[in-house]
Design an enzyme around this catalytic site. Structure first.
Site, PDB file in Angstrom:
ATOM      1  N   HIS A 247      11.383 -21.875  41.287  1.00 48.66           N
ATOM      2  CA  HIS A 247      12.462 -22.615  40.616  1.00 48.66           C
ATOM      3  C   HIS A 247      13.758 -21.810  40.651  1.00 48.66           C
ATOM      4  O   HIS A 247      14.813 -22.321  41.050  1.00 48.66           O
ATOM      5  CB  HIS A 247      12.033 -22.900  39.172  1.00 48.66           C
ATOM      6  CG  HIS A 247      13.079 -23.530  38.320  1.00 48.66           C
ATOM      7  ND1 HIS A 247      13.074 -24.865  37.978  1.00 48.66           N
ATOM      8  CD2 HIS A 247      14.177 -23.007  37.703  1.00 48.66           C
ATOM      9  CE1 HIS A 247      14.115 -25.134  37.212  1.00 48.66           C
ATOM     10  NE2 HIS A 247      14.798 -24.015  37.025  1.00 48.66           N
ATOM     11  N   ARG A 389       9.884 -33.382  34.034  1.00 53.14           N
ATOM     12  CA  ARG A 389       9.913 -32.167  34.855  1.00 53.14           C
ATOM     13  C   ARG A 389       8.598 -32.033  35.618  1.00 53.14           C
ATOM     14  O   ARG A 389       8.580 -31.575  36.765  1.00 53.14           O
ATOM     15  CB  ARG A 389      10.126 -30.926  33.983  1.00 53.14           C
ATOM     16  CG  ARG A 389      11.458 -30.861  33.299  1.00 53.14           C
ATOM     17  CD  ARG A 389      11.731 -29.491  32.697  1.00 53.14           C
ATOM     18  NE  ARG A 389      11.956 -28.507  33.744  1.00 53.14           N
ATOM     19  CZ  ARG A 389      12.361 -27.258  33.511  1.00 53.14           C
ATOM     20  NH1 ARG A 389      12.559 -26.848  32.257  1.00 53.14           N
ATOM     21  NH2 ARG A 389      12.558 -26.430  34.499  1.00 53.14           N
TER      22      ARG A 389
END
Length: 421
Positions: A247, A389
């Protein structure tokens, strides 16, 4: 040079809000901001009304507040974070934790670079510069070793030498710590950037990518359950901290981070053709996430802001794919030697290591909030709601669909998938 990240906001703030407001209104707003900033450190007659307002906005009970020890601990963290971090590191971050975390980052960097030739929307010029940016990426894991060196009492003493605390005045210490921090920031103006400085304390459960330094930072606090365990099987660790590493790495190539080059300079290093292809592919994520919703009170439905959350969504999707490929390559190459720990977990024989990778990815974003808080976050947070998410990223994951054998055309395996990194 002053970087204004949202020039349209600044322009509209002046023309549409400030010009339309009276001087008295603006003064009242500044007074309120001052009260709000200091309210948590003041007496109950000021603190309680603010707590009632906050509870109303979040849909919680105003009578349920943090215990005093937790408030004081938060203040220690805010005022003397590196000093407190030393004791956290000594107690919780020992052994081979740092070495293993470094290995995770390296393996995911390698996957990112190896995959670049497969991305047909990137031309050769931009691809070479992207590889250079990954090669120049600065990694910080665990705790700072300079400015200050958290493991050195002398370095810590020098760092906090001008912060003088008093034993009998909580509010004075609160003001002193804020003043010291602001003075410390102003001292950096006009000087070369100090690339050894950390923007988080070692004990924080968080991570970040800093585009102007081209660095990714993982404090010791996040290197714990459920993200990471020194004795965890690799498939859990890659599904946890591995995804976080991917990420943060992907943030260097999201809609904001991509504008900074390998040296952290704000320059155009992409060709026009590749920039256009990026924007077209990014629009898929904007449209996809804008269709996700959260439920508020009285049946109110609020859509996720696909533009606001784009950078984080790109990072979530890229990080998941990079972490899975990094783990799978290691796992497939280790069937005989058993160099890496991928031992099966007792009682979970019905799930494969591949499936447990994704299970742990879902686990790290488990959360619970009131409907009021969910709506407020959907309207203001650059991150998508935790549910999306996870579900948004796995909807786009071909690996997830294969591992769980999701039929094409279902919610978890839609026919159209968004993909960038």
């Amino acid at each position: 040079m002053l970087i204004v990240s949202s020039p349209e906001y600044i322009e509209k703030l002046h023309t549409e809000l400030l010009d339309a407001s009276t001087t008295r209104t603006v003064q009242a707003y500044f007074m309120w901001r001052l009260i709000r900033s200091y309210s948590d450190a003041l007496a109950e007659d000021i603190r309680k009304p603010v707590q009632r307002l906050t509870a109303k906005l979040r849909g919680t009970n105003a009578k349920v507040t943090k215990p005093r020890w937790e408030i004081c601990l938060d203040e220690v963290n805010a005022s003397l974070g590196f000093m407190a971090g030393r004791y956290y590191v000594l107690d919780k971050f020992s052994g081979s934790s740092k070495k293993r975390a470094d290995e995770f980052v390296q393996s995911i960097e390698e996957v990112f670079v190896d995959r670049l030739p497969e991305l047909t929307w990137i031309d050769n010029v931009t691809r070479a510069r992207a590889e250079e940016k990954v090669d120049n990426l600065m990694l910080k894991v665990g705790f700072p070793s300079a400015y200050p060196d958290v493991m050195s009492p002398v370095s810590l003493s020098d760092y906090y030498s001008e912060l003088r605390m008093e034993p009998d005045s909580y509010f004075k210490n609160y003001l002193k710590s804020r003043t010291w921090d602001i003075v410390e920031q102003w001292r950096q103006v006009g000087k070369p950037p100090n690339k050894s400085k950390w923007l988080m304390n070692p004990q924080e459960v968080n991570a970040y990518y800093n585009p102007v330094f081209n660095e990714i930072v993982f404090p010791a606090g996040i290197l714990q359950n459920p993200f990471f365990g020194n004795e965890y099987p690799d498939y859990l660790n890659y599904g946890g901290i591995g995804v976080v590493v991917g990420h943060e790495l992907t943030h260097g190539f999201d809609n904001s981070g991509r504008h900074y080059d390998a040296e952290g300079r704000l320059v155009q290093w992409w060709t026009n053709e590749t920039s256009k292809s990026f924007d077209e592919k990014a629009q898929c994520f904007v449209d996809q996430y804008s269709n996700f919703t959260v439920e508020g009170n009285n049946g109110r439905v609020v859509h996720v802001n696909g533009k606001l959350t784009l950078g984080e969504n790109l990072a979530d999707n890229g990080g998941l794919g990079e972490a899975y490929l990094a783990w799978k390559q290691r796992y497939d190459s280790d069937r005989q030697s058993k160099k890496y720990n991928n031992a099966r977990l007792p009682g979970l024989d019905n799930l494969t290591p591949e499936q447990l990778f994704f299970v742990n990815f879902g686990r790290i974003w488990c959360s619970k909030s009131t409907k009021e808080q969910a709506v407020q976050s959907a309207l203001t947070d650059e991150h998508s709601p935790p549910k999306w998410r996870v579900n948004g990223a796995v909807q786009n994951s071909k690996h997830f669909a294969n591992v769980f054998q999701c039929p094409v055309g279902t919610a978890m395996n839609p026919a159209k998938k968004c993909e960038l990194w």
